[in-house]
Design a protein around this motif. Structure first.
Motif, PDB file in Angstrom:
ATOM      1  N   ARG B 125      11.902  -8.932   0.728  1.00  0.00           N
ATOM      2  CA  ARG B 125      10.500  -8.586   0.495  1.00  0.00           C
ATOM      3  C   ARG B 125       9.613  -9.696   1.041  1.00  0.00           C
ATOM      4  O   ARG B 125       8.562  -9.444   1.633  1.00  0.00           O
ATOM      5  N   PRO B 130       3.979  -8.202   5.153  1.00  0.00           N
ATOM      6  CA  PRO B 130       3.138  -7.701   6.236  1.00  0.00           C
ATOM      7  C   PRO B 130       2.016  -8.653   6.645  1.00  0.00           C
ATOM      8  O   PRO B 130       1.369  -8.427   7.660  1.00  0.00           O
ATOM      9  N   ALA B 131       1.771  -9.717   5.862  1.00  0.00           N
ATOM     10  CA  ALA B 131       0.640 -10.593   6.167  1.00  0.00           C
ATOM     11  C   ALA B 131       0.811 -11.252   7.533  1.00  0.00           C
ATOM     12  O   ALA B 131       1.909 -11.676   7.892  1.00  0.00           O
ATOM     13  N   GLN B 136      -2.292 -16.544   6.637  1.00  0.00           N
ATOM     14  CA  GLN B 136      -1.619 -15.697   5.666  1.00  0.00           C
ATOM     15  C   GLN B 136      -0.130 -15.551   5.862  1.00  0.00           C
ATOM     16  O   GLN B 136       0.610 -15.337   4.899  1.00  0.00           O
ATOM     17  N   TRP B 157       7.820  -2.737   7.305  1.00  0.00           N
ATOM     18  CA  TRP B 157       7.897  -1.399   6.702  1.00  0.00           C
ATOM     19  C   TRP B 157       6.544  -0.917   6.203  1.00  0.00           C
ATOM     20  O   TRP B 157       6.383   0.271   5.917  1.00  0.00           O
ATOM     21  N   SER B 158       5.539  -1.787   6.068  1.00  0.00           N
ATOM     22  CA  SER B 158       4.228  -1.329   5.596  1.00  0.00           C
ATOM     23  C   SER B 158       3.344  -0.841   6.721  1.00  0.00           C
ATOM     24  O   SER B 158       2.195  -0.499   6.487  1.00  0.00           O
ATOM     25  N   SER B 159       3.837  -0.851   7.947  1.00  0.00           N
ATOM     26  CA  SER B 159       2.940  -0.524   9.058  1.00  0.00           C
ATOM     27  C   SER B 159       2.567   0.960   9.057  1.00  0.00           C
ATOM     28  O   SER B 159       3.282   1.791   8.495  1.00  0.00           O
ATOM     29  N   ASP B 160       1.444   1.234   9.684  1.00  0.00           N
ATOM     30  CA  ASP B 160       0.942   2.598   9.698  1.00  0.00           C
ATOM     31  C   ASP B 160       1.556   3.346  10.870  1.00  0.00           C
ATOM     32  O   ASP B 160       0.896   3.679  11.828  1.00  0.00           O
ATOM     33  N   ILE B 243      12.335  -4.030  -2.561  1.00  0.00           N
ATOM     34  CA  ILE B 243      11.477  -4.529  -1.482  1.00  0.00           C
ATOM     35  C   ILE B 243      10.060  -3.956  -1.598  1.00  0.00           C
ATOM     36  O   ILE B 243       9.071  -4.673  -1.513  1.00  0.00           O
ATOM     37  N   ALA B 244       9.961  -2.653  -1.839  1.00  0.00           N
ATOM     38  CA  ALA B 244       8.651  -2.007  -1.749  1.00  0.00           C
ATOM     39  C   ALA B 244       7.983  -1.814  -3.104  1.00  0.00           C
ATOM     40  O   ALA B 244       6.829  -1.419  -3.162  1.00  0.00           O
ATOM     41  N   THR B 250       4.484   4.502   1.017  1.00  0.00           N
ATOM     42  CA  THR B 250       4.861   4.157   2.382  1.00  0.00           C
ATOM     43  C   THR B 250       6.374   4.176   2.591  1.00  0.00           C
ATOM     44  O   THR B 250       6.856   4.681   3.593  1.00  0.00           O
TER      45      THR B 250
END
Lengths: 432, 302
Positions: B125, B130-131, B136, B157-160, B243-244, B250
């Motif tokens: 994680r 994603p920062a 950051q 994994w947080s990408s759009d 992790i999420a 998402t």
């Protein structure tokens, strides 16, 4: 062991208090009601289920346990706390226990709509008699009781109150950018964030994982709709597609454009730390954050300041923990002893001093509480009270979960129209 | 009577496990299916929450959220299987050629499998945070910045993107490649050296040796490995959950959505329908494999 004179006196005093405050003491419907219990408690084991297994919450629970032993020497307190996951592990364990007909004698739950899930499943019983015996509306704020009432019944005794609409700020960072100490509304706040950004603060606002985003969003909703408009959203007449909600969504989207990129899994302390170490100027977090500042040896008013989320001045966005009486509890008499202690002024004071929250009763003197809690207690008495979405006061767990999904989706896509559609769908599915 | 004497004692010996498996596997599967077909009403509003019968399944499969979860699962499974097979095979081929300190390398590659998904998930994680940007970035993004390769930063994994779950496969690949390597290594070791010698005498290049002599003989291993990976990926819950987080849209797959249905949404009927669908998907993969191995075993005996 039985009937020690001192305890008998204490109990008699408690009974008198009960008699005075409620006018006519409620005739107990069940033989095990608190009012008919023998002096010193109903006896037997009282299993109390919480997720207070760590930190200040554990200290608070221990304070209650000590007091419980003093006041009800016949009862044996059994601590059934389950650690981990901000209560999510505990809730899964509790759901299994309730489903299997093996309930604890009392369990912790967020006060308000979140208890609907248990009411729906017919797993908890009303505790109107305990609330009345404690003094009812004369000691608990009327609108708090209204929010706890489902179809005319109250199903839990609130133990402590937290405030969700607090902005924690770093005054040094604000000063450098020439931002105001307390913006008047969301637009002014956004203007300040632009100033901060121009002054080189990359992320003026810090956010954490999904529930912290939902909490930020709810405070923006309150700011744009007002308390009455906001509270109405949770009734059958609530309109989540209204212009007010759309405006709030637009404001929220702008706020996020000044925020850091968080991952869904991030908890709140990281976001608060960003304010502490000056990486961010603001963080919207519940007032449990004060413990984080204290932990890092920061001074109130010097190293950090706090104010209600701009536009929500005079509103207390509350969340509360409370205790219930499960259906089929093995020792309902003992459970009612526990509930009476939770609701008593002594119990509320001992617990909240240790936990860092404020009492749900308004008749507990604030003299012994630290600075932040004093201001919160004053606000709680005078402010309008709004229920928190993210912490289960306003919506059921199912609704909360659907809204969290919508917020999690929005955080990635930033698609305002979809967020509004999702919120409308969630309301349609879950509104009572 | 005589036939009973031949298979009677054997049956007696296995009957406890037949009964236990019957109750605790097939009985509970039946109960799960029964739960998934129930009609439920909301006790407070009296609204119908699950219409009952096959409609429960149609509602679930028609739900955008569920389709999104199924898509995520597909991306995760494909990337995870391809990645793990590639790395497993590569390491096995490298080690099989007899490097010095093979034992040490083998352990190093196998170690990740000894770590639980949850413990690994906590570390990943952070690694896959994603920062981005100098202020950051943490984890891998920070590493890329420090190496002077800022263009490699990603939201993981947080990408759009519809293929965001490919990033979620990275920790799973890291964790299971060693296991696949061990399977292949065992397969290669099972082939006698005579065959290699013979191929070399016949003038086969190293590539031809692998392509025409060794790989065909480890193909049953590859099939088993694919089945093991496939069903692991379809049931994957703990890694994604740690992790999420608990309520991530998402990174949602059917298994994590089932948790959300069961606990936060208190909808056991929907969760049971979801569980039945997951079982069916796994069965589609596993049952042909079982039939196939059954056949080859029979052929082997004949």
């Amino acid at each position: 062991m039985r009937a020690q004179p001192l305890v008998a006196v204490a109990f008699a005093a408690a009974l008198t208090l009960v008699g005075c405050s409620s006018g006519a003491p409620t005739a107990s419907q069940s033989p095990s009601a608190a009012t008919s219990a023998p002096a010193g408690g109903a006896g037997g084991d009282v299993g109390v289920f919480t997720w207070w297994a760590d930190g200040s919450e554990k200290v608070g629970l221990e304070a209650l346990e000590k007091l419980f032993k003093e006041k009800y020497p016949n009862d044996t307190f059994v601590n059934l706390a389950v650690a981990g996951g901000a209560g999510s592990n505990a809730k899964a364990k509790l759901a299994a226990d309730l489903q299997n007909g093996n309930p604890p004698d009392s369990f912790q739950g967020h006060a308000g709509a979140e208890l609907q899930d248990y009411i729906r499943a017919d797993q908890i019983e009303p505790v109107n008699d305990v609330i009345d015996a404690l003094g009812g509306a004369s000691v608990f704020p009327k609108n708090l009781l209204d929010l706890l009432t489902v179809q005319g019944n109250i199903y839990s005794v609130p133990s402590n109150i937290h405030r969700a609409n607090v902005v924690w700020a770093n005054p040094d960072v604000l000063k450098k950018a020439g931002a105001s100490a307390e913006p008047a509304d969301i637009d002014a706040w956004l203007a300040d964030m632009q100033k901060l950004k121009d002054a080189g603060v990359a992320t003026p606002l810090s956010v954490g994982g999904t529930w912290t985003q939902l909490q930020l969003f709810e405070t923006v909703l309150i700011a744009d709709l007002g308390v009455d408009g906001y509270t109405q959203l949770f009734t059958a007449q609530g309109d989540w597609g209204s212009g007010g909600v759309k405006k709030a969504v637009a404001h929220y989207a702008k706020l996020l454009s000044y925020a850091n990129t968080a991952s869904d899994g991030d908890d709140w302390p990281g976001a608060t730390d960003a304010v502490i170490n000056g990486k961010a100027a603001y963080n919207v977090m519940g007032d449990w954050a004060v413990a984080q500042f204290t932990l890092k040896n920061k001074k109130d008013g010097v190293d950090y300041t706090y104010f209600p989320v701009p536009g929500t001045k005079g509103v207390f966005d509350f969340l509360a923990d409370s205790f219930t009486l499960p259906k089929g509890a093995k020792n309902p008499g003992g459970a009612k002893d526990w509930l009476s202690l939770i609701g008593s002024p002594e119990g509320q004071k001992a617990f909240n001093l240790a936990k860092g929250s404020i009492p749900a009763r308004t008749d507990v003197p604030s003299d012994d509480f630290p600075a932040y809690q004093k201001t919160a207690m004053a606000s709680f008495k005078s402010d309008k009270i709004a229920p928190s979405i993210a912490h289960g006061a306003a919506v059921s767990q199912a609704w909360n979960s659907d809204m969290s999904t919508a917020i999690s989706k929005f955080y990635r896509s930033k698609d305002q129209a979809t967020l509004v559609t999702d919120l409308v769908a969630a309301a349609k599915k879950n509104a009572v | 009577m005589r036939r009973l004497r031949t298979w009677g004692p054997g049956l007696l010996l296995v009957s406890p496990s037949i009964i236990l498996v019957g109750i605790f596997v097939y009985g509970l599967i039946g109960l799960n299916v029964q739960t998934s077909l129930a009609e439920t009403r909301d006790r407070i509003t009296n609204r119908i929450t699950n219409p009952g019968g096959v409609a429960n399944y149609l509602n679930l499969l028609g739900d955008d959220r569920y389709q999104h979860a199924l898509w995520n699962l597909l991306v995760l499974t494909v990337v995870f299987m391809v990645g793990t097979m590639l790395f497993g095979l590569l390491w096995a081929v490298l080690l099989e050629r007899g490097v010095t300190g093979e034992g040490a390398f083998r352990s190093i590659y196998l170690f990740p499998m000894a770590i639980s998904f949850v413990a690994a998930g906590v570390a990943w994680r952070w690694l896959l945070s994603p920062a981005q940007g100098p202020d950051q970035a943490i984890g891998l993004n920070q590493l890329f910045l420090k190496l002077g390769m800022p263009w490699l930063q990603s939201s993981w994994w947080s990408s759009d993107s519809s293929f965001n779950m490919a990033a979620m496969a990275i920790p799973a690949i890291w964790q299971l490649s060693g296991y696949i390597m061990a399977l292949f290594l065992a397969g290669f070791r099972g082939i006698s050296d005579d065959q290699r010698e013979a191929a070399r005498v016949d003038g086969a290049s190293e590539w031809q040796l692998y392509r025409y002599v060794l790989f065909p003989q480890v193909s049953p291993v590859a099939l088993s490995a694919l089945i093991i990976l496939g069903h692991m990926s379809m049931k994957m819950f703990d890694l994604i959950y740690s992790i999420a987080g608990a309520n991530s849209y998402t990174a949602e797959v059917p298994a994590t959505f089932m948790w959300i249905q069961l606990f936060p949404q208190s909808n056991p009927t929907g969760a049971a329908a979801n569980a039945t669908v997951i079982l069916a998907i796994v069965a589609i993969v596993v049952i042909p494999y079982l039939i196939y191995t059954n056949h080859t075993e029979k052929d082997g005996r004949a």
